[in-house]
Design a protein around this motif. Sequence first.
Motif, PDB file in Angstrom:
ATOM      1  N   VAL A  60       0.845  -1.200   0.000  1.00  0.00           N
ATOM      2  CA  VAL A  60       0.000   0.000   0.000  1.00  0.00           C
ATOM      3  C   VAL A  60       0.878   1.246   0.000  1.00  0.00           C
ATOM      4  CG1 VAL A  60      -1.632   1.355   1.369  1.00  0.00           C
ATOM      5  CG2 VAL A  60      -1.982  -1.096   1.091  1.00  0.00           C
ATOM      6  N   VAL A  61       1.910   1.252   0.849  1.00  0.00           N
ATOM      7  CA  VAL A  61       2.820   2.399   0.896  1.00  0.00           C
ATOM      8  C   VAL A  61       3.505   2.556  -0.457  1.00  0.00           C
ATOM      9  CG1 VAL A  61       4.941   3.300   1.948  1.00  0.00           C
ATOM     10  CG2 VAL A  61       3.139   2.324   3.386  1.00  0.00           C
ATOM     11  N   ALA A  62       3.928   1.465  -1.064  1.00  0.00           N
ATOM     12  CA  ALA A  62       4.573   1.537  -2.379  1.00  0.00           C
ATOM     13  C   ALA A  62       3.619   2.110  -3.421  1.00  0.00           C
ATOM     14  CB  ALA A  62       5.060   0.152  -2.804  1.00  0.00           C
ATOM     15  N   THR A  63       2.353   1.734  -3.360  1.00  0.00           N
ATOM     16  CA  THR A  63       1.353   2.271  -4.290  1.00  0.00           C
ATOM     17  C   THR A  63       1.197   3.775  -4.084  1.00  0.00           C
ATOM     18  OG1 THR A  63       0.145   0.184  -4.400  1.00  0.00           O
ATOM     19  CG2 THR A  63      -1.091   2.167  -4.979  1.00  0.00           C
ATOM     20  N   MET A  64       1.126   4.201  -2.835  1.00  0.00           N
ATOM     21  CA  MET A  64       0.983   5.630  -2.542  1.00  0.00           C
ATOM     22  C   MET A  64       2.192   6.405  -3.051  1.00  0.00           C
ATOM     23  SD  MET A  64      -0.541   5.542   1.283  1.00  0.00           S
ATOM     24  CE  MET A  64      -1.951   4.528   1.691  1.00  0.00           C
ATOM     25  N   LEU A  65       3.380   5.875  -2.831  1.00  0.00           N
ATOM     26  CA  LEU A  65       4.591   6.571  -3.236  1.00  0.00           C
ATOM     27  C   LEU A  65       4.721   6.638  -4.751  1.00  0.00           C
ATOM     28  CD1 LEU A  65       7.137   5.265  -0.587  1.00  0.00           C
ATOM     29  CD2 LEU A  65       5.904   7.437  -0.615  1.00  0.00           C
ATOM     30  N   ARG A  66       4.269   5.590  -5.448  1.00  0.00           N
ATOM     31  CA  ARG A  66       4.285   5.633  -6.918  1.00  0.00           C
ATOM     32  C   ARG A  66       3.342   6.707  -7.441  1.00  0.00           C
ATOM     33  NH1 ARG A  66       3.931   0.065  -6.562  1.00  0.00           N
ATOM     34  NH2 ARG A  66       1.814   0.082  -7.342  1.00  0.00           N
ATOM     35  N   ALA A  67       2.286   6.977  -6.697  1.00  0.00           N
ATOM     36  CA  ALA A  67       1.290   7.951  -7.140  1.00  0.00           C
ATOM     37  C   ALA A  67       1.774   9.390  -7.002  1.00  0.00           C
ATOM     38  CB  ALA A  67      -0.003   7.772  -6.347  1.00  0.00           C
ATOM     39  N   THR A 134       0.683  15.589   2.948  1.00  0.00           N
ATOM     40  CA  THR A 134       1.531  16.443   3.769  1.00  0.00           C
ATOM     41  C   THR A 134       2.804  15.702   4.183  1.00  0.00           C
ATOM     42  OG1 THR A 134      -0.384  17.673   4.556  1.00  0.00           O
ATOM     43  CG2 THR A 134       1.618  17.808   5.901  1.00  0.00           C
ATOM     44  N   ALA A 135       2.676  14.437   4.545  1.00  0.00           N
ATOM     45  CA  ALA A 135       3.855  13.643   4.908  1.00  0.00           C
ATOM     46  C   ALA A 135       4.804  13.516   3.727  1.00  0.00           C
ATOM     47  CB  ALA A 135       3.418  12.265   5.397  1.00  0.00           C
ATOM     48  N   HIS A 136       4.253  13.247   2.574  1.00  0.00           N
ATOM     49  CA  HIS A 136       5.070  13.131   1.355  1.00  0.00           C
ATOM     50  C   HIS A 136       5.803  14.445   1.085  1.00  0.00           C
ATOM     51  CE1 HIS A 136       6.139  12.836  -2.874  1.00  0.00           C
ATOM     52  NE2 HIS A 136       5.349  13.858  -3.116  1.00  0.00           N
ATOM     53  N   SER A 143      14.400  16.179   1.843  1.00  0.00           N
ATOM     54  CA  SER A 143      15.248  15.223   1.121  1.00  0.00           C
ATOM     55  C   SER A 143      16.691  15.663   0.929  1.00  0.00           C
ATOM     56  CB  SER A 143      14.605  14.842  -0.213  1.00  0.00           C
ATOM     57  OG  SER A 143      14.555  15.944  -1.091  1.00  0.00           O
ATOM     58  N   PRO A 144      16.990  16.955   0.732  1.00  0.00           N
ATOM     59  CA  PRO A 144      18.405  17.322   0.574  1.00  0.00           C
ATOM     60  C   PRO A 144      19.240  17.070   1.832  1.00  0.00           C
ATOM     61  CG  PRO A 144      16.990  19.086  -0.216  1.00  0.00           C
ATOM     62  CD  PRO A 144      16.115  18.097   0.480  1.00  0.00           C
ATOM     63  N   LEU A 145      18.586  16.882   2.958  1.00  0.00           N
ATOM     64  CA  LEU A 145      19.291  16.698   4.225  1.00  0.00           C
ATOM     65  C   LEU A 145      19.614  15.246   4.532  1.00  0.00           C
ATOM     66  CD1 LEU A 145      17.116  19.149   6.359  1.00  0.00           C
ATOM     67  CD2 LEU A 145      19.146  19.661   4.966  1.00  0.00           C
ATOM     68  N   VAL A 152      13.605   7.677   3.685  1.00  0.00           N
ATOM     69  CA  VAL A 152      12.944   8.588   4.626  1.00  0.00           C
ATOM     70  C   VAL A 152      11.492   8.796   4.206  1.00  0.00           C
ATOM     71  CG1 VAL A 152      12.920  10.951   5.532  1.00  0.00           C
ATOM     72  CG2 VAL A 152      15.090   9.712   5.307  1.00  0.00           C
ATOM     73  N   ARG A 153      11.275   9.053   2.924  1.00  0.00           N
ATOM     74  CA  ARG A 153       9.907   9.280   2.430  1.00  0.00           C
ATOM     75  C   ARG A 153       9.035   8.053   2.698  1.00  0.00           C
ATOM     76  NH1 ARG A 153       6.892   9.866  -3.042  1.00  0.00           N
ATOM     77  NH2 ARG A 153       8.251   8.259  -3.835  1.00  0.00           N
ATOM     78  N   GLU A 154       9.585   6.879   2.440  1.00  0.00           N
ATOM     79  CA  GLU A 154       8.838   5.637   2.685  1.00  0.00           C
ATOM     80  C   GLU A 154       8.508   5.480   4.165  1.00  0.00           C
ATOM     81  OE1 GLU A 154       9.786   0.926   2.532  1.00  0.00           O
ATOM     82  OE2 GLU A 154      10.441   2.120   0.809  1.00  0.00           O
ATOM     83  N   ALA A 155       9.472   5.749   5.034  1.00  0.00           N
ATOM     84  CA  ALA A 155       9.245   5.615   6.473  1.00  0.00           C
ATOM     85  C   ALA A 155       8.194   6.607   6.966  1.00  0.00           C
ATOM     86  CB  ALA A 155      10.563   5.826   7.232  1.00  0.00           C
ATOM     87  N   VAL A 156       8.244   7.830   6.449  1.00  0.00           N
ATOM     88  CA  VAL A 156       7.275   8.852   6.862  1.00  0.00           C
ATOM     89  C   VAL A 156       5.864   8.462   6.417  1.00  0.00           C
ATOM     90  CG1 VAL A 156       6.559  11.249   6.454  1.00  0.00           C
ATOM     91  CG2 VAL A 156       8.935  10.738   6.994  1.00  0.00           C
ATOM     92  N   VAL A 157       5.713   8.062   5.180  1.00  0.00           N
ATOM     93  CA  VAL A 157       4.375   7.700   4.690  1.00  0.00           C
ATOM     94  C   VAL A 157       3.878   6.432   5.401  1.00  0.00           C
ATOM     95  CG1 VAL A 157       3.045   6.976   2.665  1.00  0.00           C
ATOM     96  CG2 VAL A 157       4.625   8.902   2.488  1.00  0.00           C
ATOM     97  N   ARG A 158       4.753   5.445   5.612  1.00  0.00           N
ATOM     98  CA  ARG A 158       4.351   4.231   6.340  1.00  0.00           C
ATOM     99  C   ARG A 158       3.909   4.600   7.753  1.00  0.00           C
ATOM    100  NH1 ARG A 158       8.687   1.869   7.753  1.00  0.00           N
ATOM    101  NH2 ARG A 158       9.410   1.369   5.657  1.00  0.00           N
ATOM    102  N   GLY A 159       4.642   5.507   8.407  1.00  0.00           N
ATOM    103  CA  GLY A 159       4.264   5.936   9.752  1.00  0.00           C
ATOM    104  C   GLY A 159       2.894   6.605   9.787  1.00  0.00           C
ATOM    105  N   ILE A 160       2.625   7.435   8.789  1.00  0.00           N
ATOM    106  CA  ILE A 160       1.308   8.085   8.699  1.00  0.00           C
ATOM    107  C   ILE A 160       0.219   7.039   8.502  1.00  0.00           C
ATOM    108  CG2 ILE A 160      -0.141   9.543   7.194  1.00  0.00           C
ATOM    109  CD1 ILE A 160       1.583  11.164   9.077  1.00  0.00           C
ATOM    110  N   VAL A 161       0.461   6.094   7.610  1.00  0.00           N
ATOM    111  CA  VAL A 161      -0.538   5.058   7.352  1.00  0.00           C
ATOM    112  C   VAL A 161      -0.791   4.231   8.615  1.00  0.00           C
ATOM    113  CG1 VAL A 161      -1.050   2.958   6.037  1.00  0.00           C
ATOM    114  CG2 VAL A 161      -0.099   4.972   4.872  1.00  0.00           C
TER     115      VAL A 161
END
Length: 168
Positions: A60-67, A134-136, A143-145, A152-161
């Motif tokens: 599900v997280v992978a689907t969200m991130l692809r979107a 918002t998490a994305h 991301s530059p940091l 990081v993006r995956e962990a943030v979105v997974r945490g929100i979900v």
Amino acid sequence: MAGRAAAYAFRGAFYSNFKTVDDVFFALYEQRNAEVQQRLEALAADTPSPEQARYSLESVVATMLRALLVDPQWVATRTSFAAQAQHRPEVASVLREHAEQLRWHLQPLLMHALELTGRRPLDSPEDFTRAVITAHLGAMTQSPLHDDPETVREAVVRGIVLGLTTDE
């Protein structure tokens, strides 16, 4: 000399279509929204029905991130305009409208993906979708940091979900 004439002609055509930098930004923003909407429609068409498969949270997280777009330059530009929106109501209004268009197109995909995992949002689907967006965006802004911004993006979105959904 011919190159210079072509450059002036291009500049004239450019300025006849766009009066301000805001006009250019919003034209690009609309184009990006259309690209995301097409991506969401393609992903939604590719998603199985609940009877066909049970998805894992990771899928599900992978689907969200692809979107969602991964373009740090675009996020920086958007963030700059979001900062301007604090003091310019006309910019805020357009950004709000575009954010709602994104939410409207993303929400059915997210709700369907959650259904495939047996999870549901704790709050309204609208608020859940806004939180994912918002998490994305927050992860993209940071991301530059990071050495591995995608992780990081995956962990943030997974945490929100995980934090904003429950098992049915």
